[in-house]
Design an enzyme around this catalytic site. Structure first.
Site, mmCIF file in Angstrom:
data_model
loop_
_atom_site.group_PDB
_atom_site.id
_atom_site.type_symbol
_atom_site.label_atom_id
_atom_site.label_comp_id
_atom_site.label_asym_id
_atom_site.label_seq_id
_atom_site.Cartn_x
_atom_site.Cartn_y
_atom_site.Cartn_z
ATOM 1 N NE ARG A 1 21.078 -5.020 -12.292
ATOM 2 C CZ ARG A 1 20.715 -6.422 -12.347
ATOM 3 N NH1 ARG A 1 21.666 -7.242 -11.841
ATOM 4 N NH2 ARG A 1 19.628 -6.901 -12.705
ATOM 5 N NE ARG A 7 26.884 -10.909 -16.773
ATOM 6 C CZ ARG A 7 26.793 -11.163 -15.256
ATOM 7 N NH1 ARG A 7 26.032 -12.311 -14.993
ATOM 8 N NH2 ARG A 7 27.223 -10.260 -14.310
ATOM 9 C CB SER A 41 18.754 -14.632 -12.411
ATOM 10 O OG SER A 41 18.618 -15.281 -11.284
ATOM 11 C CD GLU A 77 23.094 -14.497 -12.666
ATOM 12 O OE1 GLU A 77 23.609 -14.570 -11.511
ATOM 13 O OE2 GLU A 77 22.026 -13.442 -12.717
ATOM 14 N NE ARG A 84 30.304 -8.483 -10.893
ATOM 15 C CZ ARG A 84 29.546 -9.290 -10.399
ATOM 16 N NH1 ARG A 84 28.310 -8.578 -10.011
ATOM 17 N NH2 ARG A 84 29.751 -10.597 -10.408
#
Length: 427
Positions: free
Chosen positions: A263, A392, A353, A350, A278
RNA sequence: GGAGAGAUGGCUGAGCUGGCUGAAAGCGGCGGUUUGCUAAACCGUUAUAGUGCCGUCAAGGCGCUAUCGAGGGUUCGAAUCCCUCUCUCUCCGCCA
């Protein structure tokens, strides 16, 4: 993509959904107008084509029994019609293209039970593992822990690629691989089928899942190949059955895949610039379900519970949030976020999801099913969730399992995947 | 990378000397007849999408249009002829 019939018959409902997301509702009116324009043009073109086809048939007759003058007259009339058809089709194409463009901006309909609200603060906690435990010693952020242990190297990541790329070293790399293995094993045991898909995907695939819309221009593309680096395995897994009509007896399809994801993180400048949270490249084990509409709600809970069970097995503190309308993703009609407690940040972050996308992606992907052998095809429903984000989870383990002596204990369930290693200790 | 062959409905597979061919035939599916039950046999049926009209809504009905890998072209008319692209297969080369 939302249903054009719904837009036609109940634009108010679409408008309401956009407003609940805190978005401008004018695209709905634009779309309705364009749809009407498109239908008028198509109807006209179809009528002209019918006439042309009749003329063609008459021509075949006249060739056998008519005079040269008849043939000439038919030919001339047909040529006139061809021009009219071309004009009508051009108009239809223009309207269609404009309509597509507007429709691509309209996110999925928000489910009724989704809480109101415009941002993160309005998300509602569904359940949790209990209050976060008191830290054993002074909590540290994972980038410090990782450096102490010599298992995370951000400088070299930047050297090899650029910022927001990292290198895992030694036990760090091994722990990451163990997590992947552990996640997959648990997902397989839960009935999901493992898939190892391409990481580069084409335009149709990313368009189908809604990742090409103007609200999520986050992808890396490969110059000259018209391919994208997949931002999530959701893309590959949903597109597995693109343009297919599945038998209801084959549903639900349950898939899990371990993949790297890429991303751009455009617009995230300054957010989570340190650490593994991130990154431009990260790894994830994904769950996707393709099902009949009446199975979707149950499967949504099942996928969420599956991700939750992984956090429980790892002994990580977490909470589950129902996203409010304003925080919902583009393709989702309802989403649960799983958030893990990070002592180093004193915050929940998070880690998964889980979304119910209804028929939104299936419509774009032309992914259908037949409830009975003779029944008309209907659009399937798709759901997805991470189980779990690998990087994560690694972060969460480093921060939650750090001991006062600086070592990090390996959660019991992971040890079989690490040749029995029970802790990562400073060198 | 070089050379060649191909892409038709759920599947197999005709058509490819351009005109009721949205598409033969077989298989499969569905419905039925027969049968004590099953099988077999026989009869019927069986692509998808868009759109118009009728139906108060709906179920549905009657039309029309499009689709034979994708896009363009030739022609009054294209599954059939021409061009481009994509994909698949075979052989050669290279390679993890």
């Amino acid at each position: 993509m939302i249903d054009r019939n719904l837009l036609r018959e109940n634009p108010e409902r679409v408008r309401r959904s956009l407003l609940r997301r805190g978005l401008d509702a004018t695209p709905v009116d634009e779309a309705c107008a364009l749809d009407e324009r498109w239908r008028a043009a198509v109807t006209r073109a179809d009528r002209l084509k019918a006439e042309r086809n009749a003329l063609s048939a008459a021509f075949a007759q006249a060739k056998a029994s008519g005079t040269p003058a008849d043939l000439e007259r038919l030919r001339r009339r047909s040529n006139e019609l061809a021009a009219e058809v071309a004009a009508a089709e051009h108009e239809a194409r223009e309207a269609e293209r404009a309509l597509e463009q507007v429709l691509e901006q309209i996110p999925n309909l928000v489910a009724d039970e989704v809480p109101d609200g415009s941002g993160e603060e309005a998300n509602v906690q569904v359940r949790s593992s209990g209050p976060p435990p008191a830290p054993a010693g002074t909590p540290k952020p994972h980038w410090d822990i990782g450096e102490e242990l010599g298992i995370l190297d951000f400088e070299r990541g930047a050297r090899l690629a650029r910022s927001r790329f990292a290198v895992l070293v030694g036990a760090g790399a091994r722990l990451s691989r163990a997590l992947v293995d552990f996640f997959l094993a648990r997902n397989l045991a839960a009935g999901f089928t493992e898939i190892n898909p391409p990481i580069l995907v084409n335009r149709e695939s990313v368009a189908a899942t809604g990742h090409l819309s103007k609200f999520s221009d986050q992808m890396f593309s490969v110059d000259g190949a018209s391919l994208y680096l997949s931002p999530t395995a959701e893309v590959q897994l949903v597109n597995l059955h693109r343009d297919e009509i599945l038998a209801a007896s084959d549903l639900p399809k349950l898939y899990t895949a371990y993949t790297p994801c890429f991303r751009q993180e455009a617009g995230a400048a300054g957010k989570d610039t340190r650490g593994l949270i991130r990154q431009h490249q990260f790894e994830k084990v994904e769950l996707v379900a393709v099902c009949e509409p009446n199975q979707a709600a149950t499967l949504h809970e099942r996928i969420t519970a599956q991700a939750e069970s992984l956090l429980q097995a790892l002994g990580l503190p977490y909470r589950i949030m129902a996203l409010c309308a304003g925080d919902l993703g583009f393709a989702s009609r309802k989403t649960y976020d799983l958030e893990v407690w990070l002592p180093g940040q004193k915050a929940y972050r998070e880690i998964s999801s889980c979304s119910d996308c209804g028929d939104f992606q299936a419509r774009r992907a032309n992914l259908r099913f037949r409830s009975a052998p003779t029944a008309r095809p209907r659009f399937a429903h798709t759901l997805n969730g991470s189980a779990l984000a690998v990087g994560r989870t690694l972060v969460a383990i480093l921060e939650n399992y750090r001991q006062p002596d600086g070592s990090v204990v390996i959660p019991e369930v992971l040890r079989p995947y690490m040749q029995g290693l029970d802790a990562i200790r400073p060198a």
